[in-house]
Enzyme design. Sequence first.
Site, mmCIF file in Angstrom:
data_model
loop_
_atom_site.group_PDB
_atom_site.id
_atom_site.type_symbol
_atom_site.label_atom_id
_atom_site.label_comp_id
_atom_site.label_asym_id
_atom_site.label_seq_id
_atom_site.Cartn_x
_atom_site.Cartn_y
_atom_site.Cartn_z
ATOM 1 N N GLU A 183 0.848 -1.210 0.000
ATOM 2 C CA GLU A 183 0.000 0.000 0.000
ATOM 3 C C GLU A 183 0.880 1.255 0.000
ATOM 4 O O GLU A 183 0.536 2.260 -0.613
ATOM 5 C CB GLU A 183 -0.952 0.004 1.206
ATOM 6 C CG GLU A 183 -1.853 -1.227 1.340
ATOM 7 C CD GLU A 183 -3.053 -1.268 0.370
ATOM 8 O OE1 GLU A 183 -3.174 -0.374 -0.495
ATOM 9 O OE2 GLU A 183 -3.855 -2.224 0.472
ATOM 10 N N ASN A 243 -7.753 2.659 -5.228
ATOM 11 C CA ASN A 243 -7.899 1.245 -5.600
ATOM 12 C C ASN A 243 -6.905 0.816 -6.674
ATOM 13 O O ASN A 243 -7.071 -0.250 -7.270
ATOM 14 C CB ASN A 243 -9.326 0.974 -6.085
ATOM 15 C CG ASN A 243 -10.314 1.178 -4.965
ATOM 16 O OD1 ASN A 243 -10.042 0.820 -3.825
ATOM 17 N ND2 ASN A 243 -11.434 1.803 -5.268
ATOM 18 N N HIS A 250 -8.065 -7.804 -5.735
ATOM 19 C CA HIS A 250 -9.197 -8.451 -5.055
ATOM 20 C C HIS A 250 -9.595 -9.733 -5.778
ATOM 21 O O HIS A 250 -9.962 -10.727 -5.143
ATOM 22 C CB HIS A 250 -10.406 -7.505 -4.997
ATOM 23 C CG HIS A 250 -10.294 -6.460 -3.923
ATOM 24 N ND1 HIS A 250 -11.067 -5.332 -3.894
ATOM 25 C CD2 HIS A 250 -9.497 -6.376 -2.825
ATOM 26 C CE1 HIS A 250 -10.757 -4.598 -2.830
ATOM 27 N NE2 HIS A 250 -9.797 -5.205 -2.175
#
Length: 361
Positions: A183, A243, A250
């Site tokens: 991240e 995102n 995901h």
Amino acid sequence: MAESLLVNLNERSYEIRFGQQLNDEIQAKVGELRAAGHPVAVLCDRNVAQTQTASLSAMFGDAPKCIVAAGEGTKSLAGLGEVLEFLAVNRVDRGGVLFAVGGGVIGDLGGFAAASYLRGIAFYQVPTTLLAMVDSSVGGKTGINLAAGKNLAGAFHQPRGVYIATELLRTLPPREFAAGMAEVIKYGLLAEAPLFARLERGPLTVASDDLATVIRRCCAIKARIVEADERELAKEGGRALLNLGHTFGHAIEQAAGYGHYLHGEAIAIGLVAAAQLSHRLGLIPESAIGRIEKVLAAHALPVRLSAPLPLAVLMAAMARDKKVRAGLPRFVVMERIGEAVTRDGVPAALAEECFRLIGAV
Ligand code: NAD
Ligand code: GLY
């Protein structure tokens, strides 16, 4: 000395407090809340309860603690039920305050429990993983996974405050630290080329002198983006930019089965797929993909699937992403390192090609 950053959301504004150790400050806040008649409860997982026993005791004393199983499996309907029942059994009333002490699983679960218990009580985030410090504890997205997919039930519920004490990272396993770095790298790629350049110069570790500065930088980027588009409603750009790598990531997480990859590991591979997509859309040069892979690998993150996953399963998982509208995923791509944009209408064949390039079959 502790420093702070305001997340400016009008009546939902709150401070992020930064320090090496914030036990005293949290203890004072807990004392203040209790003295004012607010019952305080704590949520953490077993790993944090075992590795941070002294800090938990210093911060919360005898406040009731709900200790749940560690891992993504707890971010579930059953996990939510456990927390809600705990709050009810401990007679936490509408003035009650929940402290979520842990990684993103605990923050998301605790935040959603706080959003739904008695139609909403206050909560604070005390992140204990790098991922939670730079991302999940800020911005008010809370929720759980359903069998059909990740984060499919949830609420926007901003915390009343966030306490980021870097000392808590000392007990974090190295693989989890690396997952959080995905991240951090994401922020460099989407919003801050100098941050990415810092990571290119050498890996950030738990012992790095500038660890706290980097965490604070990531929080500042996230706060700025959330302030501008709290509920992710912008027609383009906005909060959806956070995102980057996640539409692919995901799908990887779900197709591989939760638990195979850590969330951050799936996002790392997703960032490579997003870089491939950006290149194939004519936005970034091939050399940028190499630079991104090098930084991910230098931070002990995967850049390819560890075992091949079927393309059809990945594409089906991607179609179930909650950000899909009218059957079409919205991708986040890079126009250059340090600047991302949202892109609709990406042909399915191109997404498939990117999945193949990271090892799908
Ligand atoms: P996690 O909460 O499962 O924590 C990772 C592991 O580290 C767990 O085993 C935990 O017990 C252990 N741990 C935590 N702190 C520790 C410490 N200080 N010492 C020792 N062990 C410790 O996972 P995570 O990576 O923090 O978070 C992942 C979750 O966050 C995912 O569910 C993801 O969807 C969510 N997330 C949410 C947002 C958001 O905006 N809400 C953003 C990013 C990710
Ligand atoms: N992690 C994505 C967001 O908070 O919007």
